[in-house]
Every structure is written in C-alpha cells, then in structure tokens.
Design a protein around this motif. Structure first.
Motif, PDB file in Angstrom:
ATOM      1  N   LYS A   4       0.826  -1.214   0.000  1.00 30.86           N
ATOM      2  CA  LYS A   4       0.000   0.000   0.000  1.00 30.86           C
ATOM      3  C   LYS A   4       0.857   1.260   0.000  1.00 30.86           C
ATOM      4  O   LYS A   4       1.675   1.460   0.900  1.00 30.86           O
ATOM      5  CB  LYS A   4      -0.885   0.022   1.251  1.00 30.86           C
ATOM      6  N   VAL A  34      -3.563   4.534  -2.368  1.00 24.95           N
ATOM      7  CA  VAL A  34      -4.728   4.931  -1.563  1.00 24.95           C
ATOM      8  C   VAL A  34      -4.579   6.406  -1.193  1.00 24.95           C
ATOM      9  O   VAL A  34      -3.542   6.835  -0.698  1.00 24.95           O
ATOM     10  CB  VAL A  34      -4.808   4.088  -0.261  1.00 24.95           C
ATOM     11  N   ILE A  36      -6.220   9.430   1.146  1.00 25.52           N
ATOM     12  CA  ILE A  36      -7.117   9.582   2.300  1.00 25.52           C
ATOM     13  C   ILE A  36      -7.341  11.056   2.607  1.00 25.52           C
ATOM     14  O   ILE A  36      -6.389  11.834   2.695  1.00 25.52           O
ATOM     15  CB  ILE A  36      -6.507   8.880   3.533  1.00 25.52           C
ATOM     16  N   GLN A  72      -7.562   4.289  -5.037  1.00 27.22           N
ATOM     17  CA  GLN A  72      -8.619   4.044  -4.055  1.00 27.22           C
ATOM     18  C   GLN A  72      -8.720   5.274  -3.157  1.00 27.22           C
ATOM     19  O   GLN A  72      -7.715   5.682  -2.567  1.00 27.22           O
ATOM     20  CB  GLN A  72      -8.193   2.826  -3.242  1.00 27.22           C
ATOM     21  N   VAL A  74     -10.240   6.977   0.163  1.00 23.48           N
ATOM     22  CA  VAL A  74     -10.871   6.621   1.443  1.00 23.48           C
ATOM     23  C   VAL A  74     -11.147   7.915   2.204  1.00 23.48           C
ATOM     24  O   VAL A  74     -10.274   8.772   2.309  1.00 23.48           O
ATOM     25  CB  VAL A  74      -9.925   5.714   2.277  1.00 23.48           C
ATOM     26  N   TYR A  75     -12.356   8.069   2.716  1.00 23.53           N
ATOM     27  CA  TYR A  75     -12.696   9.255   3.484  1.00 23.53           C
ATOM     28  C   TYR A  75     -12.642   8.946   4.972  1.00 23.53           C
ATOM     29  O   TYR A  75     -13.283   8.002   5.425  1.00 23.53           O
ATOM     30  CB  TYR A  75     -14.093   9.759   3.095  1.00 23.53           C
ATOM     31  N   GLY A  76     -11.883   9.715   5.703  1.00 26.03           N
ATOM     32  CA  GLY A  76     -11.789   9.491   7.138  1.00 26.03           C
ATOM     33  C   GLY A  76     -10.949  10.555   7.800  1.00 26.03           C
ATOM     34  O   GLY A  76     -10.190  11.274   7.133  1.00 26.03           O
ATOM     35  N   MET A  93     -12.742   4.677  12.820  1.00 20.44           N
ATOM     36  CA  MET A  93     -12.545   3.794  11.660  1.00 20.44           C
ATOM     37  C   MET A  93     -11.360   2.874  11.949  1.00 20.44           C
ATOM     38  O   MET A  93     -10.480   3.237  12.724  1.00 20.44           O
ATOM     39  CB  MET A  93     -12.201   4.675  10.444  1.00 20.44           C
ATOM     40  N   LEU A  96      -5.106   1.426   9.360  1.00 19.93           N
ATOM     41  CA  LEU A  96      -4.668   0.948   8.039  1.00 19.93           C
ATOM     42  C   LEU A  96      -3.145   0.848   8.051  1.00 19.93           C
ATOM     43  O   LEU A  96      -2.472   1.766   8.512  1.00 19.93           O
ATOM     44  CB  LEU A  96      -5.117   1.992   6.995  1.00 19.93           C
TER      45      LEU A  96
END
Ligand SMILES: Cc1cc2nc3c(=O)[nH]c(=O)nc-3n(C[C@H](O)[C@H](O)[C@H](O)COP(=O)(O)OP(=O)(O)OC[C@H]3O[C@@H](n4cnc5c(N)ncnc54)[C@H](O)[C@@H]3O)c2cc1C
Length: 356
Positions: A4, A34, A36, A72, A74-76, A93, A96
């Motif tokens: 990742k 990814v 974010i 990808q 990712v919302y957070g 959440m 990761l």
C-alpha cells in the motif's frame, strides 16, 4: 502481497502526487495507491478568503479527486501515524497499514497562546472552519465591525474581499509589524496600503495582542471593539504531525532529507505545509514538492537512483477584491493592479480544470 502506497491529505501536495502517479501508467501490479482525506473533494484553499466573505459559493472552490480505477479514495479523519508499526489511525474507523506513506495534511492555525484567540476568533484554514467564518461575518449587523488579525497574504485578501462583499461594514486589519505584507517589497506594500485607505479599511500596525474576549480585542491597554474577528496570524502543521516524535524545525515542520523523506523513516515522505522546506509554505511549493516525490517513487520502482533539481516557484499573486491585485515574480518583479488579478483568475481557472 499488495504493497500500500498511502497519501494522507488530498490538498495541493497530495492530489499532485495522486495525479502524477496516475498519469504515468507505470504503477507496478503489486502496488495499491490509496488517497485519504476527510473531505469528498479537494478544497481550493487559496480561495477560502472568498468563501468566507460570501463572494463565491461552496461548489466554486471544490475540485473532484481524480477518477481512476487504480486510485482508491478513502474518506476518514486521521488521528495519528505510528511510524514504528507503519500504521495509520483514524477516529471512528479501523487502522490501516502502509508500505510507503506520504504525509500531506497541511496546516492549522497557530494562536501563540493568546488567551481567547482560538475560542473567540474565526479562521480560514480548513473548509469547515471557513464555512463557519462565512456565517459569522455575513451575520454581522449592518454597519458592524470586523477585525482581521494578521496582515500577511491571506489576511490582506480577506480584508479586501470582505470590503467588496459588505460595503456597510467597518473593516480593520491589525498586525504586529509596522505594515501589512511586511515580507513583500516596499513598492507593493505601499500600493496595498493606498488601496486599503481608498477603500476605507483601517490598518493598525505594531499591535501586541494580549487577549480576545467576545466582542473585544485587547491590544495592550487599548480595547478594540469588534463584532467578529478573523484570525490569519500564524500557522503550524497538522496536529497529526505535531504528535510525531521526529526531528522538526522551529515552526514544528518535519525535517526531511533531499528526497523529501523522514531520515529515520525513509518509507515516509512529508510534503507541503507539514514539511520543513527553505521555501515559505505555499500551494506552489506543495505541488513542486509533490512532483519530485513522484520522481523519487518512480526511480525506486525502476531500481534507479533519483536525481532531483531545485523546486521552481513562479511567484506570488494576491487579490484586492475581484478587480485589483498584486504579484511578485521571481525575487523582485512587482506587478500591481488589474494584470496580476487577471493572472490569478487564470491560475484558478487552470487548477479547477486540472482534472477535467
Ligand atoms: C486564504 C489563503 C490564501 C492563500 N493563497 C495562496 C496563494 O495565492 N498561493 C500559494 O501558493 N499558496 C497560498 N496559500 C497557501 C496554500 O493554500 C497552502 O500552502 C497549501 O494549501 C498547502 O498545501 P498542502 O498540500 O500542504 O495542504 P492542503 O492543501 O491544506 O491539504 C491538506 C489536506 O489534508 C486534509 N486533512 C487535514 N487534516 C486531516 C485529517 N486529520 N484527516 C483527514 N484529512 C485531513 C485536508 O482536508 C486537505 O484536503 C493560501 C492560504 C490561505 C489560507
């Protein structure tokens, strides 16, 4: 196993990296990219003064993230990074794990421990805070007063835009230095001072703020009455970076090596307002650095040694409402009036269309 590559923050730095990685089409099959962010779009932070003033709307200062099946999103809300265990923690959440990390979380306000400053002023450092500022300043009663603390680029743009939005208000800008825009050439400073005088914006220099209460700013023994206060008097890196136990500069920004990595954690890059650069924090610097990080990552994928040049900046452009502005190109070339304002609109137009 998939590796990742995680980009924390989809602002000027983070999105430049995502976009350049997607452009090159050479992402190895075992790498997953990814991105974010807490928001479902990039906020054009350089325009937050206009959102706060009410001269542009929310949708005008958003840019969609690149739509690409290899990215990808990712919302957070990132709450921390555990560098030793290569893990990102979130509020509410699951954590990761990452193989390679890019920290591009931008900055927050710095209130210099002045009592009441954080509690009783509004800010324009995050999209959400800017929406609250919009509400606060536009709810001020007719002929009320607004005080902007901090006479740098964003404070000056805020004061001018507010004047354009609300001609009834008394607008005041205060700074601890003798003049607004003290980091800029004198010719530019005097042009902006004249514009402020003509447009009835009060400038108060050499201020020493000791406290802010609801409706009152304490400048030493002087009391300044105000219906709303906007804070543009200092920044510091994201709280996530503040918590990292690594070497930092005097402003709390992470010290990085010539490849933009944390020297003790070379799998972690730091970009933009979080990174200790010789350049002042800016969207241009974040984007320039972002491009270089992609060069390093590409070289690493090819097993080559990356060679980076200098980050080149084009200059600084500022607005005085929608019709006038100022700019400095290179170190000394000053531009004043309509031309730099038109250039600034052009830069914004391009950043909005960057992703189609
Ligand atoms: C009013 C104003 C005017 C400006 N004008 C100019 C200008 O004319 N030219 C210029 O070059 N620069 C300008 N700047 C500075 C510029 O906006 C910043 O230097 C630039 O945004 C830095 O880019 P960045 O990628 O480091 O951070 P940002 O662009 O701020 O991106 C950070 C991202 O991280 C996300 N994020 C932050 N914390 C978290 C978290 N905990 N969890 C999840 N997501 C998070 C945010 O939502 C954001 O998308 C201006 C700034 C302001 C406030």
């Amino acid at each position: 196993m998939m590796k990742k590559l995680v980009i924390l923050g989809g602002g000027y730095g983070g999105i430049t990296i995502a976009q350049h990685l997607m452009d090159k089409k050479n992402i190895p099959d075992d790498v997953e990219v990814v991105l974010i962010d807490r928001m479902p779009f990039q906020g054009l932070k350089t325009e937050y003064y206009a959102l706060a003033s009410g001269t542009v709307s929310d949708v005008d200062v958003r840019v969609h993230y690149p739509a690409d099946s290899r990215l990808q999103v990712v919302y957070g809300e990132v709450s921390g990074v555990d560098l030793a265990n290569k893990r990102i923690d979130f509020s509410g959440m699951e954590s990761l794990e990452y193989h390679t990390l890019i920290i591009a979380l931008g900055c927050v306000d710095k209130f210099h421990d002045i009592p009441g400053a954080e509690q009783y002023s509004n800010t324009i450092q995050t999209f959400s805070a800017t929406r609250n500022t919009y509400q606060a300043v536009n709810d001020v009663k007719p002929y009320g007063q607004i005080t902007i603390v901090g006479g740098g680029l964003s404070g000056v743009e805020m004061a001018a835009e507010l004047r354009e939005s609300r001609s009834d208000l008394k607008v005041r800008i205060i700074d601890r230095g003798p003049s607004i825009l003290s980091a800029f050439p004198e010719k530019l400073q005097s042009f902006v001072r004249e514009w402020f005088t003509e447009h009835d914006i009060e400038m108060k220099g050499n201020a020493i703020l000791t406290q802010i209460e609801p409706g009152i700013i304490h400048n030493g023994v002087e009391l300044i009455y105000t219906d709303a206060t906007i804070w543009t008097a200092g920044i510091q890196p994201s709280p996530v970076v503040q918590k990292l136990n690594v070497l930092k500069d005097g402003q709390g920004r992470v010290l990085i090596n010539e490849l933009h990595q944390i020297p003790t954690f070379p799998d972690v890059f730091v970009v933009g307002d979080c990174a200790s650069l010789t350049l002042s924090p800016s969207a241009q610097a974040a984007e320039g650095q972002g491009k270089q990080v992609v060069e390093v990552i590409h070289a690493q994928w090819k097993g080559e040694i990356p060679k980076l040049g200098q980050i080149k900046l084009k200059g600084v452009l500022g607005s005085l409402g929608k019709k006038s502005g100022f700019g400095v190109m290179g170190k000394k070339t000053v531009m004043l009036g309509k031309v730099p304002r038109a250039l600034k609109s052009g830069v914004l137009w391009m950043s909005k269309r960057h992703f189609g």
